[in-house]
Design an enzyme around this catalytic site. Structure first.
Site, PDB file in Angstrom:
ATOM      1  N   GLU A 193      22.758  60.437  54.072  1.00 30.93           N
ATOM      2  CA  GLU A 193      22.581  59.031  53.700  1.00 30.93           C
ATOM      3  C   GLU A 193      21.488  58.398  54.549  1.00 30.93           C
ATOM      4  O   GLU A 193      20.671  57.634  54.063  1.00 30.93           O
ATOM      5  CB  GLU A 193      23.904  58.292  53.884  1.00 30.93           C
ATOM      6  CG  GLU A 193      23.862  56.843  53.472  1.00 30.93           C
ATOM      7  CD  GLU A 193      24.588  55.934  54.455  1.00 30.93           C
ATOM      8  OE1 GLU A 193      25.698  56.319  54.870  1.00 30.93           O
ATOM      9  OE2 GLU A 193      24.036  54.876  54.813  1.00 30.93           O
TER      10      GLU A 193
ATOM     11  N   GLU B  77      24.032  55.410  67.259  1.00 31.43           N
ATOM     12  CA  GLU B  77      24.938  54.630  66.428  1.00 31.43           C
ATOM     13  C   GLU B  77      26.379  55.004  66.717  1.00 31.43           C
ATOM     14  O   GLU B  77      27.263  54.139  66.747  1.00 31.43           O
ATOM     15  CB  GLU B  77      24.636  54.913  64.957  1.00 31.43           C
ATOM     16  CG  GLU B  77      24.539  53.669  64.110  1.00 31.43           C
ATOM     17  CD  GLU B  77      24.209  53.988  62.672  1.00 31.43           C
ATOM     18  OE1 GLU B  77      23.065  54.411  62.425  1.00 31.43           O
ATOM     19  OE2 GLU B  77      25.095  53.822  61.815  1.00 31.43           O
TER      20      GLU B  77
END
Lengths: 481, 480
Positions: free
Chosen positions: A95, A172
């Site tokens: 993604e 992240e």
């Protein structure tokens, strides 16, 4: 990305049913509730969702509303549930790379084109779905469909980009570690569905992210991005016919066949009543989540369970209102200062789910809050009243309709309905299903899922006061004569 | 192929066993509740008759003024529900003669006041029923919680916004505190509130706005509930309305704060110093507002590690010139706040405390570069993005409501979105240059939060913004 929180809850449809819009002092949304007839009429005052299936099995669905903007997106039945321990995180990685260059638009050309259109591109991965969608002006729809087709089919997966994104994802992951609510829910899945693919987190593990190669990612795309598992959904100022034409032009090439005809089958994910405690007395607040096994998407019990959740309600201490909360548990929380916030959830997957509540509290109120929350569950199973069911049903109806504000929400709603239910459920049917719920039904269905069942518990933070599992298990039933 | 077809069949969920009686757990206990799976249509629900939106959405805002001065505005919109509310021309900027924090208090109170059934607007109920003491106490507690939350958060955005406004409009109107300061929570009581309400919550300062509702219906409701009704705080003597025009002063507000341990979770967040540098722009009623908005879009920016796909401004100046070149900068974002009579364009940046000086210099240089050449492609992209963002935001009813209310409150009419888009399309590079040159003549406003040992002085920042290249004056130090 706000969308990240969507993937935790499973899907927008489920989220729409359990969380209404957060009240804001300046704005109050009213439905025209001057009589049942008027409400029913307003439900019908919506455009139709048209669905066409292309030859390769890809479904195209749209709802036209003559607006100057639109949202178009591809939703795929792929997610962390389809991964195994070795490639957990591949979907999330893919993604990230989807917009970083395709064979037709290498490097940053893809991003530049989107920016020049003034469009917003976004995506998310959840345990069972992966989505890529673009918000743009309606007149740009054909270009947008082409861009989406390019991203989904021709992702370049360039080596330099892979290395760059590896660093970004690792960073992240670190940031996500400080979002304790997400951490708690990940632990909840890890314990409730232990030993099955649903226990995996969406982002994957640090070792996997460090280790995944281009070959792994390419094989993931190859195995899962197949036409019958995709839905191209759109909402806004676009006509269905034009959308289908654009789809035929750009999406007909999406593959249908699997290598060696090896169709991935979703194994059943068993639920295990268990607990996981991550005690850290250095943190200021405790996050606790408790859930029982819930029904899958298609089960009609979901409607009743959502009504039950609306009865329990949600609360945050920064809401004004003091003791005048509509939910009993919230009133108790305020009176005795039990928690900082609590919320209920009903997360569904294709054949199973998690139904429960989550709260954040000070270290010394955990026991009291848990006692009250489980007491509320027992009360739901035995003595729900008609008046609170009526209030909850009204709230649910309002939330359901209010969620459909804006083309992106409608688009997401269309796609997730098609993937989960095989059809877009019209609003009147939801209304009819909700209206059919009464107090007896809430008691029966709640007893079926909650009463005397082994829960899964996840707790993070200064949780010394959280009682032992056997005590919490024994609060799941009452000894009654 | 056969396997894929099998998947298709499974995916379409047409399998007979799924319809009708629910498979899965069997349950004994009776109770005739629907057991029809969600994948099958519910029998007995009449087939839906769908509506189609006719023609293009006609954006039409209608305004009526009632006899008591209340304005009623409505915007039609295709769809199933509506948003209705009241906008009052009152806020923290009007608190000069009162205790700071009254508006914040009222915001919490209006929503918590639930004497009447929830269908009524919170404000309406506030007007008609006296507020009991315990509710005021509860509001005090809620405000204290909110302030505590604000201070605990690692994201300093709201604090910095307060600080930059206080710096730019020292001690007047929009520079006054938006959040109730802790000291004042106990001093605000019913009398103070009523005296404030008497002056500012009068019908001529209010707009009843509705989206997705028929105009006549809204006017009728307004006449019924809001005309001739005496509010509980009385219509007696008001202390006079503060009509001061916002006065831009410029200046600096510094808050030394230990940001070394702001993470709420186990993972530490690196220590950052945040600065915001702003200059006066213009009000949203002036013509120059549109070029400023385009300029803001062109500067763009964001966090250097933010998630999110293309569309968030990756080719804006702050990304291309600042974040992509200096990887030690955590954040560089441009904001534009605009009010009835003034505005503020500011850039927020954050980095490690040891690099504050370079960070400030980079920002001042960006400000000076704004007045330089503007690329055609860059400008077109910014204009398209602004138009897009405008139209996309206006999909949402609450946003339309606020737009209608705000504009009608200020100008009694509403500039429709397509008019705004036309105005955006007309912006030229010369317009940008003109507004920037005008902006750079004003005194800067600076807000700084965190470890400020290396922060350049206000005079140096001011000198940098008046210089040709935006560099800070050279410092001569004996010891480095």
């Amino acid at each position: 990305m706000a969308a990240r929180s969507v993937c935790r809850a499973g899907s927008a449809a489920g989220r729409a049913l359990l969380w209404g819009p957060r009240p804001s002092a300046a704005l109050l949304t009213l439905t025209r509730k001057r009589g049942a007839a008027t409400y029913a009429q307003t439900l019908q005052n919506i455009p139709e969702t048209e669905v066409t299936t292309l030859e390769n099995g890809l479904r195209v669905a749209s709802e036209e509303s003559r607006q100057p903007t639109c949202t178009v997106g591809v939703w795929i039945e792929a997610g962390s549930r389809y991964e195994n321990a070795k490639n957990n995180g591949a979907g999330f990685f893919v993604e990230h790379l989807a917009f970083k260059g395709t064979k037709k638009r290498p490097g940053s050309a893809f991003e530049k084109e989107v920016e020049s259109l003034g469009a917003h591109l976004n995506g998310y991965t959840s345990r069972e779905h992966t989505a890529f969608y673009i918000k743009a002006l309606s007149k740009d729809m054909p270009k947008v469909v082409e861009l989406l087709a390019d991203a989904v089919q021709n992702c370049a997966l360039e080596d330099s980009q892979i290395e760059k994104e590896r660093g970004v994802i690792l960073r992240e992951l670190k940031e996500m570690d400080s979002n304790l609510m997400d951490v708690t829910f990940d632990y909840l899945h890890a314990t409730a569905f232990q030993g099955t693919p649903l226990a995996h987190t969406v982002e994957g593990t640090t070792e996997n992210i460090k280790r995944l190669t281009r070959a792994d990612l390419a094989s993931y795309v190859d195995t899962h991005f197949k036409a019958p598992r995709m839905v191209l959904a759109a909402a806004g100022g676009i006509s269905h016919k034009e959308l289908v034409d654009a789809a035929k032009q750009h999406f007909s090439g999406v593959p249908v066949a699997y290598k060696e005809d090896a169709v991935p089958i979703l194994p059943r994910c068993r639920f295990t009543g268990s607990e996981i405690r991550a005690r850290d007395d250095g943190l200021p607040l405790a996050h606790i989540a408790l859930a029982v096994e819930g029904p899958g998407w298609a089960d009609p019990d979901n409607v009743v369970l959502n009504v039950a959740n609306a009865i329990i309600g949600r609360y945050d201490r920064t809401f004004g209102g003091g003791k005048n909360q509509s939910s009993r548990l919230a009133t108790l929380a305020v009176e005795h200062n039990l928690c900082h916030s609590f919320q209920t959830f009903n997360t569904s997957y294709s054949d199973t789910g998690l139904f429960g509540f989550h709260f954040v509290s000070d270290p010394l109120s955990i026991d009291d809050m848990m006692f009250c929350a489980q007491g509320e569950w027992m009360r739901l199973c035995t003595s729900t009243t008609e008046s609170e069911v009526t209030r909850a049903k009204n709230y649910l109806r309002n939330a359901m309709v209010a969620q459909l504000d804006g083309t992106t929400r409608v688009c997401e709603n269309i796609a997730s309905h098609l993937l989960n239910y095989g059809r877009r459920i019209p609003l009147e049917e939801w209304d009819a299903r909700i209206s059919a719920v009464d107090a007896r039904m809430v008691r029966d269905v709640c007893s079926k899922y909650i009463y005397d069942k082994c829960p899964a518990i996840a707790a993070v933070g200064p949780i010394e006061q959280l009682l032992d599992y056997n005590r919490l298990r024994s609060a799941m039933y009452w000894i009654r004569l | 192929m056969a396997a894929a077809m099998a998947w298709l069949r499974r995916g379409a969920r047409g399998a007979a066993r799924r319809c009708g009686l629910a498979a899965g757990r069997s349950y004994s206990g009776g109770g005739a509740y629907p057991s029809v799976s969600l994948t099958c249509p519910l029998p007995g629900v009449p087939k839906a008759v769908f509506a189609a939106a006719e023609g293009r959405e006609r954006f039409e805002t209608r305004v009526t003024v009632l006899e008591n001065g209340l304005r009623v505005a409505s915007q039609n919109k295709f769809g199933q529900f509506c948003t209705v509310g009241i906008l009052v021309n009152s806020g923290s900027r009007h608190e000069a003669k009162y205790l700071s924090g009254i508006s914040h208090f009222l915001e919490k109170l209006a929503f918590s006041h639930q004497e009447l059934p929830l269908q009524q607007l919170g404000l309406l109920s506030l007007a008609l029923c006296p507020v009991p003491d315990e509710e005021i106490e509860m509001t005090r507690t809620a405000i204290r919680f909110e302030l505590e939350d604000l201070n605990m958060r690692p994201d300093p955005e709201p604090l910095l916004t307060e600080m930059i406004h206080a710096a730019a409009f020292r001690d007047n109107t929009v520079g006054l505190n938006r959040f109730c300061p802790v000291e004042n929570t106990d001093k605000i009581d019913r009398d103070v509130l009523h005296s404030y309400l008497r002056s500012y919550y009068t019908p001529d300062r209010m707009v009843l706005a509705g989206v997705g509702i028929e105009h006549e219906q809204l006017v009728e409701c307004a006449r019924k509930y809001l005309l001739g009704v005496e509010p509980v705080w009385g219509t007696g003597q008001s202390r006079g309305v503060d009509r001061s025009v916002a006065q831009y002063t410029g200046g600096i507000v510094k808050v030394e704060k230990d940001m070394s341990d702001v993470s709420l979770g186990p993972t530490p967040i690196p220590e950052l110093t945040h600065i915001m540098i702003g200059l006066e722009s213009c009000s949203f009623l002036e013509d120059d507002f549109i070029p400023f908005a385009v300029l803001n879009m062109m500067m763009g920016g964001g966090g250097s590690f933010s998630a999110g796909g293309p569309g968030k401004g990756m080719f804006t100046r702050l990304y291309l010139n600042v974040l992509n070149r200096h990887h030690w900068m955590y954040n560089a974002t441009s904001y534009h706040h605009s009010y009835e009579d003034t505005g503020l364009l500011c850039i927020h940046a954050s980095a490690d405390p040891k690099q504050v000086r370079e960070m400030v210099e980079i920002i001042t240089r960006e400000f000076i570069l704004m007045a330089g050449a503007v690329g055609e492609v860059e400008l077109e992209r910014a204009k398209t993005q602004l138009k897009s963002m405008l139209m996309m935001n206006l999909e949402s009813r609450p946003v339309i409501f606020e737009d209608v209310g705000r504009q009608v409150l200020a100008t009694n009419t509403r500039k429709l979105p397509h008019e705004l888009c036309a105005l955006i399309g007309q912006v030229k590079p010369t317009d940008i240059k003109r507004v920037v040159t005008k902006m750079l003549h004003k005194k800067p406003a600076v807000a700084a939060l965190g470890d400020l040992t290396d922060l350049p002085s206000y005079e140096h920042i001011q000198a940098a913004l008046s210089s040709k290249d935006g560099r800070l004056p050279r410092l001569y130090r004996l010891f480095r």
